[in-house]
Structure formats: C-alpha cells, structure tokens
Design a protein around this motif. Structure first.
Motif, PDB file in Angstrom:
ATOM      1  N   GLU A 144       0.829  -1.210   0.000  1.00 16.56           N
ATOM      2  CA  GLU A 144       0.000   0.000   0.000  1.00 16.56           C
ATOM      3  C   GLU A 144       0.858   1.252   0.000  1.00 16.56           C
ATOM      4  OE1 GLU A 144      -3.920  -1.355   2.547  1.00 16.56           O
ATOM      5  OE2 GLU A 144      -2.091  -0.821   3.628  1.00 16.56           O
ATOM      6  N   ALA A 145       1.938   1.218   0.769  1.00 14.83           N
ATOM      7  CA  ALA A 145       2.812   2.389   0.846  1.00 14.83           C
ATOM      8  C   ALA A 145       3.431   2.693  -0.515  1.00 14.83           C
ATOM      9  CB  ALA A 145       3.897   2.164   1.890  1.00 14.83           C
ATOM     10  N   PHE A 160       2.274   6.191  -2.331  1.00 13.83           N
ATOM     11  CA  PHE A 160       3.368   6.976  -1.760  1.00 13.83           C
ATOM     12  C   PHE A 160       3.105   8.484  -1.822  1.00 13.83           C
ATOM     13  CE2 PHE A 160       7.757   8.716  -1.780  1.00 13.83           C
ATOM     14  CZ  PHE A 160       8.116   8.286  -0.519  1.00 13.83           C
ATOM     15  N   SER A 161       2.619   8.984  -2.961  1.00  9.42           N
ATOM     16  CA  SER A 161       2.342  10.423  -3.089  1.00  9.42           C
ATOM     17  C   SER A 161       1.292  10.870  -2.082  1.00  9.42           C
ATOM     18  CB  SER A 161       1.885  10.762  -4.505  1.00  9.42           C
ATOM     19  OG  SER A 161       2.923  10.534  -5.420  1.00  9.42           O
ATOM     20  N   LYS A 162       0.259  10.064  -1.909  1.00 11.59           N
ATOM     21  CA  LYS A 162      -0.810  10.371  -0.944  1.00 11.59           C
ATOM     22  C   LYS A 162      -0.237  10.410   0.479  1.00 11.59           C
ATOM     23  CE  LYS A 162      -4.867   8.044   0.859  1.00 11.59           C
ATOM     24  NZ  LYS A 162      -5.765   6.904   0.663  1.00 11.59           N
ATOM     25  N   ALA A 210      -0.064  13.607   3.161  1.00 11.86           N
ATOM     26  CA  ALA A 210      -0.568  13.534   4.536  1.00 11.86           C
ATOM     27  C   ALA A 210       0.510  13.938   5.532  1.00 11.86           C
ATOM     28  CB  ALA A 210      -1.065  12.115   4.834  1.00 11.86           C
ATOM     29  N   VAL A 211       1.729  13.466   5.307  1.00 12.05           N
ATOM     30  CA  VAL A 211       2.836  13.801   6.202  1.00 12.05           C
ATOM     31  C   VAL A 211       3.147  15.295   6.129  1.00 12.05           C
ATOM     32  CG1 VAL A 211       5.310  13.436   6.619  1.00 12.05           C
ATOM     33  CG2 VAL A 211       3.806  11.484   6.200  1.00 12.05           C
ATOM     34  N   ALA A 212       3.055  15.869   4.933  1.00 13.80           N
ATOM     35  CA  ALA A 212       3.323  17.300   4.772  1.00 13.80           C
ATOM     36  C   ALA A 212       2.331  18.157   5.551  1.00 13.80           C
ATOM     37  CB  ALA A 212       3.292  17.674   3.287  1.00 13.80           C
ATOM     38  N   THR A 213       1.148  17.626   5.831  1.00 14.69           N
ATOM     39  CA  THR A 213       0.157  18.376   6.613  1.00 14.69           C
ATOM     40  C   THR A 213       0.278  18.100   8.104  1.00 14.69           C
ATOM     41  OG1 THR A 213      -1.549  16.675   6.407  1.00 14.69           O
ATOM     42  CG2 THR A 213      -1.473  18.368   4.681  1.00 14.69           C
ATOM     43  N   GLY A 214       1.297  17.317   8.491  1.00 15.42           N
ATOM     44  CA  GLY A 214       1.543  17.098   9.907  1.00 15.42           C
ATOM     45  C   GLY A 214       1.188  15.714  10.423  1.00 15.42           C
ATOM     46  N   GLU A 215       0.628  14.862   9.589  1.00 11.94           N
ATOM     47  CA  GLU A 215       0.269  13.512  10.035  1.00 11.94           C
ATOM     48  C   GLU A 215       1.504  12.620  10.114  1.00 11.94           C
ATOM     49  OE1 GLU A 215      -3.081  11.523   8.220  1.00 11.94           O
ATOM     50  OE2 GLU A 215      -3.764  13.447   7.407  1.00 11.94           O
ATOM     51  N   GLU A 216       1.419  11.608  10.950  1.00 12.32           N
ATOM     52  CA  GLU A 216       2.451  10.578  11.020  1.00 12.32           C
ATOM     53  C   GLU A 216       1.888   9.309  10.402  1.00 12.32           C
ATOM     54  OE1 GLU A 216       3.830  10.090  15.016  1.00 12.32           O
ATOM     55  OE2 GLU A 216       4.680  12.094  15.081  1.00 12.32           O
TER      56      GLU A 216
END
Length: 89
Positions: free
Chosen positions: A11-12, A16-18, A22-28
């Motif tokens: 899945e990763a 990967f782009s998604k 998500a990480v760029a918006t602060g998610e882990e």
C-alpha cells in the motif's frame, strides 16, 4: 491526538504520493511489513532562517548561572574543587 495511519509495504508503494501529502500536513504514517510496524514517516521540523549573526537575539535566553557546576559535579569526574575552571595542570 489521533492514531497514526498504518500502511503495509505494498500500500505504501502504491499510495506513496498520498502518504507524502498527509505527512506534509503534519500527520504521522506507520509502514508495516507482515503486520509488524517497521518505520514511521514523520514531518521534518521547520527550517530556522538565520540570515546573519544575532538573528536569534531575543529568542534564546541563557541562565545567569549557566557556567556554574552543581555541587560535587566536577569531583564526580575526577576534578579537584580548588582548581580554577576545571583545568588540571
């Protein structure tokens, strides 16, 4: 705090782009292999823009006793208490 999203390796790779968005918006995000977490993707800390010496003036404070060692600290490392600045001759 919300639990981190978890993706398996396939899945990763597929999303990967998604995941990066998500990480760029602060998610882990957790990446798992065979159901076991093996990696955590986290946002990078923000950059500190230092344009010149003194650019952090007023943002950092140093306590007045910064250079003073606590009682017994120097002795714990084999330094004699009566030697100036901890420099042995």
């Amino acid at each position: 705090m919300e639990a981190a999203r978890q993706y398996n390796v396939h899945e990763a790779k597929t999303h990967f782009s998604k995941i990066l968005e998500a990480v760029a918006t602060g998610e882990e995000v957790i990446i798992s292999k065979s159901g076991e977490p093996v990696a955590k993707v986290i946002p990078l800390a923000g950059k500190v823009l230092r344009t010149d010496y003194g650019s952090l003036r007023g943002r950092i404070t140093v306590a007045d006793d910064f250079d003073d060692l606590p009682d017994g600290f120097a002795e714990a490392f084999g330094d004699e208490a009566d030697e100036p600045s901890g420099v042995a001759e």
